[in-house]
Design a protein around this motif. Structure first.
Motif, mmCIF file in Angstrom:
data_model
loop_
_atom_site.group_PDB
_atom_site.id
_atom_site.type_symbol
_atom_site.label_atom_id
_atom_site.label_comp_id
_atom_site.label_asym_id
_atom_site.label_seq_id
_atom_site.Cartn_x
_atom_site.Cartn_y
_atom_site.Cartn_z
ATOM 1 N N UNK A 31 -40.073 32.331 -20.861
ATOM 2 C CA UNK A 31 -39.565 33.191 -19.789
ATOM 3 C C UNK A 31 -38.140 33.616 -20.107
ATOM 4 N N UNK B 166 -28.157 20.900 -9.720
ATOM 5 C CA UNK B 166 -29.354 21.199 -10.500
ATOM 6 C C UNK B 166 -30.490 21.420 -9.516
ATOM 7 N N UNK C 263 -36.876 25.700 -9.574
ATOM 8 C CA UNK C 263 -37.186 27.078 -9.193
ATOM 9 C C UNK C 263 -38.613 27.171 -8.680
ATOM 10 N N UNK D 125 -30.028 19.352 -16.253
ATOM 11 C CA UNK D 125 -31.344 19.017 -15.708
ATOM 12 C C UNK D 125 -32.434 19.516 -16.635
ATOM 13 N N UNK E 77 -36.626 20.355 -16.590
ATOM 14 C CA UNK E 77 -37.680 20.639 -15.625
ATOM 15 C C UNK E 77 -39.018 20.764 -16.341
ATOM 16 N N UNK F 249 -42.869 22.373 -15.568
ATOM 17 C CA UNK F 249 -43.655 23.240 -14.713
ATOM 18 C C UNK F 249 -45.079 23.293 -15.252
ATOM 19 N N UNK G 174 -43.538 24.124 -9.992
ATOM 20 C CA UNK G 174 -42.627 23.028 -10.286
ATOM 21 C C UNK G 174 -43.327 21.679 -10.227
ATOM 22 N N UNK H 7 -38.098 17.226 -12.025
ATOM 23 C CA UNK H 7 -36.753 17.386 -12.554
ATOM 24 C C UNK H 7 -36.271 16.032 -13.049
ATOM 25 N N UNK I 263 -32.742 14.198 -14.764
ATOM 26 C CA UNK I 263 -31.318 14.506 -14.904
ATOM 27 C C UNK I 263 -30.648 13.757 -16.047
ATOM 28 N N UNK J 196 -44.898 24.003 -19.034
ATOM 29 C CA UNK J 196 -43.631 24.559 -19.500
ATOM 30 C C UNK J 196 -42.506 23.560 -19.283
ATOM 31 N N UNK K 168 -31.626 23.210 -17.909
ATOM 32 C CA UNK K 168 -30.477 23.892 -17.301
ATOM 33 C C UNK K 168 -29.224 23.309 -17.935
ATOM 34 N N UNK L 30 -36.234 28.304 -21.132
ATOM 35 C CA UNK L 30 -37.622 27.852 -21.082
ATOM 36 C C UNK L 30 -38.203 27.730 -22.475
#
Lengths: 115, 113
Positions: A43, A101, A104, B32, B34, B36, B46, B49, B51, B87, B91, B103
Motif C-alpha cells: 500500500x 501509535x 488504521x 509500532x 501492525x 492486518x 486490523x 499492534x 510496540x 499484511x 510506523x 506496508x
C-alpha cells in the motif's frame, strides 16, 4: 457503526476525465488516509489528514488532490485521469492514540480503471 | 529508507498444519508494528499492534511476536477460513509530527481442507 465507507466500488474512466472518490467515517477519528494498492506492491500513501482543514502529501501525491472540511469526510479528487492511476484505492482512518501509535481502519476500496 | 519484507510470498497449508509468517523490517525509530488481514476484494482488517521487542499478542488461532528486527505471525491449527493475505506494516518516526507507515507486500495464505 458503519466504520469507513467508500463510494463508488468500481469505476471506469477515460483518459483525461476527472472524478472524486468519496470516503466517510463515523468513528470520530482525527486521522484519515488515502492509499493505492497495485499488484505486487505494498500500500502506498497518497495523502493524509490529521484533522479537519489539515492535509498533507504522502509518497505518491501527483495527479491527486484532497480536502477535509469535516472530521467525517475525506474525498480524493483525480484530475486528468491517466492509465497509471489504474489501481485499487483505499481510504483509512485511525484514532489519536495516547502512545502515538494507532491502528488504521480501512474502507472496502474503490477499483478504478483508466482506459 | 524504511523497509518491510514479508516471507514467504505465498503459503499453502493443510487444515490443522501450523506455520509462521515472517515480517522483517528496517526502520528509523519504530513506533509500532501492525498486522492486518486482507480478504480478496476487501480492505485490510486490523489484527494486532506490537510496540516493543518481546511483546506477544494472541487472537484465536493467531499469535504475533516481535523482536528488534522481525515479527512472526504464528498460525496454530489453521482452518480454511484463515485463508487470506496477511499484511505487515511498521510506523516509524517521521518528520513534521507525521509518523510514516510502511506496508509489506503481504503473504498469501491458503488453507486446504
Amino acid at each position: 457503526n458503519a466504520g469507513v465507507t467508500q463510494t463508488p466500488k468500481f469505476r471506469i474512466l477515460k483518459i483525461g476525465q476527472s472524478m472524486t472518490l468519496q470516503c466517510a467515517q463515523d468513528m470520530n477519528h482525527n486521522y484519515m488516509y488515502w492509499y493505492r494498492q497495485d499488484p505486487g506492491m505494498g500500500l502506498k500513501l497518497i495523502y493524509y489528514s490529521v484533522g479537519a482543514g489539515i492535509t498533507d502529501k504522502g509518497e505518491v501525491p501527483n495527479g491527486y488532490n484532497v480536502s477535509r472540511s469535516t472530521t467525517e469526510d475525506f474525498p480524493l479528487r483525480l484530475e486528468l485521469a491517466a492509465p497509471s492511476q489504474t489501481s485499487v484505492y483505499f481510504c483509512a482512518s485511525s484514532p489519536l492514540g495516547l502512545a502515538g501509535t494507532y491502528e488504521q481502519y480501512f474502507g472496502p476500496g474503490t477499483r478504478l480503471t483508466v482506459t | 529508507e524504511d523497509q518491510v519484507t514479508q516471507s514467504p510470498e505465498a503459503l499453502r497449508l493443510q487444515e490443522g498444519e501450523s506455520s509462521s509468517l515472517n515480517c522483517s523490517y528496517t526502520v528509523s525509530g519504530l513506533r509500532g508494528l501492525f498486522w492486518y488481514r486482507q480478504d480478496p476484494g476487501k480492505g485490510p482488517e486490523f489484527l494486532f499492534t506490537l510496540y516493543s521487542a518481546g511483546e506477544e499478542k494472541e487472537k484465536e488461532r493467531l499469535k504475533a511476536t516481535l523482536t528488534k528486527k522481525e515479527s512472526f505471525l504464528h498460525i496454530t491449527a489453521p482452518k480454511p477460513e484463515d485463508s487470506a493475505t496477511y499484511l505487515c506494516a511498521v510506523r516509524s518516526r517521521g518528520s513534521g509530527g507525521y509518523q510514516k507507515v510502511t506496508f509489506g507486500i503481504g503473504t498469501k495464505l491458503q488453507v486446504i481442507p
